[in-house]
Design an enzyme around this catalytic site. Structure first.
Site, PDB file in Angstrom:
ATOM      1  N   SER A  64      15.176  48.022 117.706  1.00  0.00           N
ATOM      2  CA  SER A  64      16.290  48.578 118.464  1.00  0.00           C
ATOM      3  C   SER A  64      15.880  48.786 119.932  1.00  0.00           C
ATOM      4  CB  SER A  64      16.726  49.885 117.796  1.00  0.00           C
ATOM      5  OG  SER A  64      17.988  50.275 118.246  1.00  0.00           O
ATOM      6  N   ASP A 186      25.323  43.799 111.775  1.00  0.00           N
ATOM      7  CA  ASP A 186      24.758  44.926 112.526  1.00  0.00           C
ATOM      8  C   ASP A 186      25.806  45.397 113.525  1.00  0.00           C
ATOM      9  OD1 ASP A 186      23.437  46.685 114.168  1.00  0.00           O
ATOM     10  OD2 ASP A 186      21.616  45.481 114.343  1.00  0.00           O
ATOM     11  N   HIS A 214      21.427  48.037 110.676  1.00  0.00           N
ATOM     12  CA  HIS A 214      20.663  48.051 111.920  1.00  0.00           C
ATOM     13  C   HIS A 214      19.175  48.333 111.703  1.00  0.00           C
ATOM     14  CE1 HIS A 214      20.111  48.276 116.206  1.00  0.00           C
ATOM     15  NE2 HIS A 214      19.680  49.540 116.161  1.00  0.00           N
TER      16      HIS A 214
END
Lengths: 241, 513
Positions: A64, A186, A214
């Site tokens: 991320s 996602d 995610h």
């Protein structure tokens, strides 16, 4: 966050895990608002770590927002970072002209408000829950605690830095060989954002995972391990160093 | 069964794809809540970010989430606040594990909470503003105290000159009216000195910088000493001053004799001031267990109830007509109160108009077992046994230097003067003196440094410090610098004589002339 994935690499690699300043078990006193007002502060920390531990031929794996921190690290210490693995990356969460990051400024404001409610309000979500999981003994109280114990003020600034930042300009300059791990469905980093990231980085491949959501490092560790491993080994085969 | 529950219920796969949802939930979120859809899709975009980046990882790590707040997106575009409880769920024996999510509507609760959070944010900001204001006030108070302290020191120096030379003038041949003029100058000067001392005291006690002593105090002696001190003021009145002592009190108790004397002197001085003809009685007795109570009772005019509470405030002397008649700063009782509180006691007054007043204060009674050493008997005047005393005097202020010189010469000394520490050090190395007197605050080299260097050079001559401030810390500083004694300004002839007697005298006696 890497508890399921990291052990798989201990056979051939030295694995260095760290908490960003302000989160997990980092020293809270080291948090300075100005330094961490952009991702550069976090990247400088990680680069410092590479130098301090004299790490060479590094593969930086970031999930991320840490994927973009990794991009900056690769630029800061290019002689040390050979490979970059970006798990669910998004260089920019905000929509900007033709670029569709997926979110508007109002959405981010709403996220900040939700964060505040969950940290400071009646919601007990972010209150650290330390409990054993008899079915999954690998989760000690420590890990649970570590993810959840974040100062609400730091959490808000971190969210702002993460979701209002724009790292797109960095991508074409990344010298490291890069793997973009893209999850299906996602909602945070949709597939077209992964594709964009891949095309912007000079030497990048994209792997579309079956894993949904995610956080494949948590929900699909096996597939995550296989994808990273094959990327690293392919590197060995194709361009031996 | 799910349909019967009074809340939204959703079951998803471990990675968040909806496997089942009840009617209640579908009514809120419509199509996006149907089987096969990702759970993330039922949220507004902001909450979706929160769900994916915070809630989902926590569920993975903890296996559960309690009472998370999130916003649902309704089919008509409206938002609905919801509380989520999420559990990892093993499911039926034949099905896959997944997540069980129970959803409660929370619009009202969220609205109320938003208001509370906003109020809390505001109160945090108010608290910050208050803290800043308090800090500013404290800084201002500190500045006031500093100003008062500095001004008092500045005022004392010239006053020292006025009083000293008035004293010398008084001792010279004068006509009767001239003598009266000089006495008026002396009285006014002494009055001014009292005011300045009061101001300094008040500044010191209110700034919390007062240092307390804890030594064996002979309370009865302190009482006698105070009464002796004020007796001269009774000469022109018919007031009688008596002491009453409770024999069950111990002879010695632990405390700060200087502070006790100061409090008592204030109360006795006041009682005498307001009692034109009558009695003033100082009475010490045991009060509650562990407490000594000292009362000063007078047969004065008394204090009306409306003024009684205010007389311990600074610059408040109660009845304004009294103030007109009696003069003074009105600080005495305020200082007495601060001092009493500092030594752990209480102070108060009982009074009846036309009958009199009883001012009292208390002390913690802590009996001291050890008896202090007997003070050595001393002669009244210094006795130079051979020729004159050789005294080195270092003082940078010209007037004070001249004054001290004259006083010392009157005591039979030969005085060599230095204007600063460097000169004093130089002279001390060239001539043998019987006594060295050093002002503490001097340019070039201050008194402490000069004393230290003299001692380092092996000089054993007694050194007496001269200073405008009489805090215990200063005394200690003088001791550490190797000084033997300590005189406070304005310096008086009697004190100089005592110092000569104690230090220069013994030395001289030890040396055959």
């Amino acid at each position: 966050m890497w508890r399921h994935v990291a052990p798989a690499f201990l056979d051939r690699y030295r694995v260095v895990l760290f908490d960003h300043v302000g989160s997990g078990n980092s020293e809270k006193d080291s948090y300075q608002e100005e330094r961490y007002n952009s991702l550069s502060g976090y990247a400088a920390d990680a680069a410092e770590l590479c130098v301090e531990l004299d790490l060479r031929n590094v593969t930086f794996i970031g999930h991320s927002v840490s994927a973009m921190i990794g991009a900056e690290v690769a630029l800061l210490v290019p002689d040390r970072v050979d490979e970059l693995v970006m798990v669910g990356p998004s260089p920019c969460y905000l929509n900007d002209g033709d670029y569709r990051g997926g979110f508007s400024r109002e959405d981010i404001e709403e996220l900040l408000e939700t964060l505040e409610a969950n940290y400071l309000g009646w919601a007990r979500t972010m209150a650290p829950v330390i409990m054993g999981r008899p079915d999954r003994p690998e989760f000690g109280g420590e890990l649970t605690d570590s993810f959840c114990k974040m100062d609400p003020v730091i959490a808000a600034q971190f969210a702002r830095v993460t979701f209002l930042g724009d790292s797109r300009a960095l991508l074409p300059r990344i010298p490291a060989r890069t793997l973009v791990l893209q999850c299906s469905e996602d909602a945070i980093a949709p597939q077209h954002v992964g594709e964009y990231t891949r095309t912007q980085i000079p030497n990048a491949v994209l792997y579309l995972m079956e894993a949904r959501g995610h956080c494949p490092n948590l929900s699909a560790p096996e597939e995550t391990i296989i994808a990273i491993r094959s990327f690293l080994e392919q590197g060995d085969d194709v361009a031996p160093r | 069964m799910l349909e019967a529950l009074p809340c939204g219920v959703v079951v998803t796969t471990l990675d968040g794809i909806i496997r089942q949802s009840n009617q209640e939930f579908l009514q809120w979120v419509g199509e996006s809540g149907k089987v096969g859809q990702p759970l993330a899709g039922v949220f507004t975009l902001g909450s979706r970010l929160f769900y994916e980046t915070n809630l989902a990882p926590i569920v993975h790590l903890q296996g559960r989430v309690d009472e998370a707040v999130a916003e649902l997106r309704m089919p008509d575009g409206a938002r609905m606040s919801a509380l989520l409880n999420i559990r990892e769920w093993k499911g039926e024996p034949d099905s896959e594990p997944g997540l069980l999510i129970v959803v409660f509507p929370a619009n009202e609760r969220r609205r109320y909470e938003r208001e509370l959070l906003a109020a809390e944010r505001q109160s945090r900001e108010t608290a910050v503003a208050l803290r800043k204001a308090r800090e500013a006030a404290e800084a201002a108070n500190e500045a006031k105290t500093r100003f008062l302290t500095n001004m008092s020191h500045e005022l004392r120096t010239p006053l020292n000159g006025i009083l000293g030379f008035a004293g010398l003038l008084h001792d010279s041949p004068l006509s009767h009216p001239q003598r009266e003029y000089v006495e008026t100058i002396q009285q006014s000067g002494e009055g001014l000195l009292d005011i300045i001392s009061d101001l300094l005291d008040l500044a010191r006690v209110t700034s919390g910088r007062m240092e307390l002593e804890n030594v064996a105090v002979e309370l009865q002696k302190v009482m006698t000493g105070v009464c002796d001190l004020v007796t001269p003021r009774l000469i022109d009145t018919s007031t009688k001053l008596t002491i009453e002592w409770d024999n069950s009190l111990p002879q010695y108790l632990w405390g700060d004799p200087g502070r006790i004397r100061q409090i008592l002197l204030n109360l006795v001085g006041n009682a005498i001031k307001f009692t034109e003809a009558g009695t003033v009685t100082v009475h010490a007795r045991r009060a509650d267990p562990g407490i000594v109570r000292i009362e000063v009772a007078d047969s004065g005019p008394g204090i009306a109830p409306e003024y009684r509470d205010r007389i311990f405030e600074s610059f408040d002397r109660g009845d304004p007509t009294v103030a007109m008649r009696q003069g003074g700063t009105g600080l005495g009782l305020a200082i007495a109160r601060e001092l009493t509180e500092a030594i752990g006691g209480a102070i108060g007054v009982e009074s009846q108009v036309g009958v009199g007043s009883i001012f009292w204060f208390t002390l913690p009674l802590r009996t001291a077992a050890v008896e202090p050493e007997e003070a050595p008997a001393v002669a009244d005047e210094p006795q130079p046994s051979g020729g004159t005393y050789q005294v080195l005097l270092a003082e940078d202020n010209v007037i004070n230097r001249r004054l001290a010189t004259v006083l010392l010469e009157k005591l039979g000394c030969e005085v060599v003067t230095a204007a600063d520490g460097v000169e004093a050090l130089d002279f001390s190395q060239r001539t043998a003196f019987d006594l060295i007197i050093l002002d503490c605050m001097m340019p070039q080299l201050d008194g402490w440094q000069a004393a230290r260097q003299m001692r380092e050079a092996g000089l054993t001559t007694p050194i007496v410090a001269l200073t405008a401030s009489a805090m215990p810390a200063d005394r200690q500083r003088c001791q550490e610098a190797g000084m033997d004694a300590f005189l406070t300004k304005p310096v008086r002839q009697a004190e100089l004589a005592a110092a000569l007697r104690q230090y220069a005298g013994t030395k001289r006696l030890g040396q055959p002339s």
